[in-house]
Design a protein around this motif. Structure first.
Motif, PDB file in Angstrom:
ATOM      1  N   VAL A   1       0.828  -1.201   0.000  1.00 29.71           N
ATOM      2  CA  VAL A   1       0.000   0.000   0.000  1.00 29.71           C
ATOM      3  C   VAL A   1       0.864   1.253   0.000  1.00 29.71           C
ATOM      4  O   VAL A   1       0.420   2.325   0.368  1.00 29.71           O
TER       5      VAL A   1
ATOM      6  N   VAL B   1       4.335  -1.537  -3.772  1.00 28.50           N
ATOM      7  CA  VAL B   1       3.568  -0.465  -4.400  1.00 28.50           C
ATOM      8  C   VAL B   1       2.110  -0.884  -4.526  1.00 28.50           C
ATOM      9  O   VAL B   1       1.779  -2.073  -4.484  1.00 28.50           O
ATOM     10  N   GLN B   2       1.241   0.100  -4.692  1.00 26.26           N
ATOM     11  CA  GLN B   2      -0.182  -0.185  -4.796  1.00 26.26           C
ATOM     12  C   GLN B   2      -0.511  -1.006  -6.035  1.00 26.26           C
ATOM     13  O   GLN B   2      -1.299  -1.943  -5.990  1.00 26.26           O
ATOM     14  N   ASP B   3       0.106  -0.644  -7.156  1.00 24.56           N
ATOM     15  CA  ASP B   3      -0.130  -1.354  -8.412  1.00 24.56           C
ATOM     16  C   ASP B   3       1.173  -2.030  -8.830  1.00 24.56           C
ATOM     17  O   ASP B   3       2.137  -1.349  -9.189  1.00 24.56           O
TER      18      ASP B   3
ATOM     19  N   ALA C   1       2.970   4.335  -1.598  1.00 22.60           N
ATOM     20  CA  ALA C   1       2.821   5.203  -2.774  1.00 22.60           C
ATOM     21  C   ALA C   1       4.177   5.428  -3.404  1.00 22.60           C
ATOM     22  O   ALA C   1       5.124   5.831  -2.740  1.00 22.60           O
TER      23      ALA C   1
END
Length: 214
Positions: free
Chosen positions: A17, A105-107, A19
């Protein structure tokens, strides 16, 4: 200097999660920096090598070359409580795997072809005063891989072994040292790694070079 590719990142960032900011650090440039021959962990510095070879220790980038692991440079940095002179030494770099990076990372697509590299930098307050409030000296640091700036990973946990979170540093007194770590996304397979720190007003940063190992 050894740079390990171990599961340490998985322990440091178990939840994806965080950024990712792919904007490189942009330290200000407005004063000179100087280098000294201090080192940590018993490692040979450029100064020690110079004593054996008769040559002078290396200086900051743009001068005679880069600093070695653990060798220190000195320069000013403006904190909220006033301008402080710091002794700065990049101690080591730890490089993870692409799989580790995707978990940070989120993605995961944002980490395709990238790995996370964490720079361990020791900062010592040389005066003239106490650093009150949140220390900003690490904002002068940047990371380069094969000559290109790495993307600073925002939100990396501050509890990596051997690292301190600036939020937890209160009343940083003269003579005290703290190791502050920052993690960057860099291309997988980079051959040349550099930690850079720019003092306020410096025409060029201090540069420490590292060679990754398989």
């Amino acid at each position: 200097m050894l740079h390990t590719r171990t599961p340490w990142l998985r322990a440091a960032a178990p939840v994806a999660v965080l950024a990712l900011s792919l904007t490189a650090c942009g330290p200000k440039q407005d004063a000179a920096v100087s280098t000294t021959g201090s080192a940590t962990d018993g490692e040979q510095t450029s100064a020690e090598a110079a004593a054996k070879t008769g040559t002078e220790p290396t200086g900051p980038a743009g001068g005679d070359g880069a600093l070695t692991s653990g060798q220190s440079g000195t320069g000013p940095y403006r904190e909220e409580s006033g301008k402080i002179t710091y002794e700065v030494a990049a101690q080591k770099v730890r490089v993870g795997t692409e799989a580790d990076a995707k978990k940070m990372v989120q993605d995961p697509k944002n980490a395709s072809g990238l790995v996370a590299a964490t720079a361990y930098v020791k900062y010592t307050n040389k005066g003239p005063g106490v650093v009150t409030g949140l220390a900003k000296v690490a904002n002068g640091a940047a990371f380069y891989a094969d000559g290109q700036p790495g993307g600073l990973l925002i939100g990396t946990p501050g509890d990596l072994p051997g690292c301190e979170d600036p939020v937890d540093i209160d009343d940083w007194r003269v003579g005290e040292s703290h190791v502050i770590c920052q993690t960057y996304m860099i291309p997988k397979g980079a051959k040349s790694l550099e930690v850079r720190w720019t003092a306020d007003g410096a025409a060029a940063p201090l540069v420490w070079k590292f060679t990754p190992t398989d």
